[in-house]
Enzyme design. Structure first.
Site, mmCIF file in Angstrom:
data_model
loop_
_atom_site.group_PDB
_atom_site.id
_atom_site.type_symbol
_atom_site.label_atom_id
_atom_site.label_comp_id
_atom_site.label_asym_id
_atom_site.label_seq_id
_atom_site.Cartn_x
_atom_site.Cartn_y
_atom_site.Cartn_z
ATOM 1 N N LYS A 14 0.817 -1.226 0.000
ATOM 2 C CA LYS A 14 0.000 0.000 0.000
ATOM 3 C C LYS A 14 0.842 1.264 0.000
ATOM 4 O O LYS A 14 0.378 2.323 -0.395
ATOM 5 C CB LYS A 14 -0.928 0.013 1.222
ATOM 6 C CG LYS A 14 -1.887 -1.171 1.303
ATOM 7 C CD LYS A 14 -2.869 -1.192 0.155
ATOM 8 C CE LYS A 14 -3.882 -2.303 0.308
ATOM 9 N NZ LYS A 14 -4.771 -2.411 -0.864
ATOM 10 N N LYS A 70 0.684 5.323 -5.044
ATOM 11 C CA LYS A 70 1.473 4.110 -5.251
ATOM 12 C C LYS A 70 2.281 4.207 -6.544
ATOM 13 O O LYS A 70 3.458 3.849 -6.599
ATOM 14 C CB LYS A 70 0.557 2.885 -5.301
ATOM 15 C CG LYS A 70 -0.246 2.635 -4.037
ATOM 16 C CD LYS A 70 -1.125 1.407 -4.217
ATOM 17 C CE LYS A 70 -2.136 1.273 -3.093
ATOM 18 N NZ LYS A 70 -3.293 2.145 -3.238
ATOM 19 N N GLU A 147 -6.737 -2.537 -10.511
ATOM 20 C CA GLU A 147 -7.795 -2.320 -11.500
ATOM 21 C C GLU A 147 -8.424 -0.952 -11.300
ATOM 22 O O GLU A 147 -9.178 -0.493 -12.156
ATOM 23 C CB GLU A 147 -8.854 -3.420 -11.384
ATOM 24 C CG GLU A 147 -8.397 -4.755 -11.915
ATOM 25 C CD GLU A 147 -9.520 -5.778 -11.991
ATOM 26 O OE1 GLU A 147 -9.717 -6.362 -13.066
ATOM 27 O OE2 GLU A 147 -10.203 -5.973 -10.953
#
Length: 199
Positions: A14, A70, A147
């Protein structure tokens, strides 16, 4: 480390350490591993784009909603896309696949229509994802499959033609403060007897 131990230690990262970069040698190894990914009838209807350029990563991050941080902090982001041009795909397989594989495609895939064919092509790319995540773990590289991105914007930014973005994977090295690490937050999985059946 054996594969079971890797599976226990691997997790979806994360938070990345933005100053830690993957070596060129390991990136080339990951590229070759992706090239060797399995696919039905060896169809290979994919393109994998490795992005490390700072400005390009920033553009992709903007088109990635809550995944933007990220992408910016990871060493690389790898974009997985599927061939979306059926005519081009058929030309490609006729150049390198044996007759039996080609016949299988026309009889069992294309015969079911365009929507089924494009879905089948995309499913092949998902096969490569598991392969890639495992490869990263084997090299001590952290990863985040995503996604949660704006696929059409990715296509425009990367100027994709005949291919469509399906998902992306951030890769790099975890920030020590990432609370999703298994040694901080234990993995949550359904009981094995609920998901595995032996007959």
């Amino acid at each position: 480390m054996n594969f079971l131990e890797l599976a226990k230690k691997r997790y979806t990262t994360k938070k990345y350490a933005s100053d830690c970069k993957i070596s060129d040698k390991e990136i080339e190894e990951l590229k070759e591993i992706l090239q060797l990914s399995p696919s039905s009838i060896n169809s290979q209807p994919w393109k994998f784009i490795f992005v490390s350029d700072h400005d390009m990563k920033q553009k992709l991050a903007i088109a990635s909603s809550f995944n933007g941080e990220k992408i910016n902090d990871a060493s690389h982001v790898v974009v997985f896309s599927a061939l979306d041009n059926i005519e081009l795909f058929e030309k490609q397989i006729k150049e390198y696949l044996p007759e039996g594989n080609i016949n299988y495609y026309f009889t069992n895939v294309k015969a079911k229509g365009e929507a089924f064919t494009k879905s089948w092509l995309q499913h092949q790319v998902y096969l490569s994802l598991g392969y890639f995540l495992s490869a990263c773990a084997s090299l001590g590289i952290d990863s985040t499959p995503m996604e949660g991105i704006l696929n059409e914007e990715f296509d425009e930014i990367l100027e994709l033609k005949d291919y469509k973005t399906l998902f992306a994977v951030a890769i790099g090295y975890r920030n020590p403060e990432d609370t999703n690490q298994p040694n901080i937050t234990s993995k949550q999985r359904l009981p094995i007897d609920q998901v595995i059946q032996s007959i």
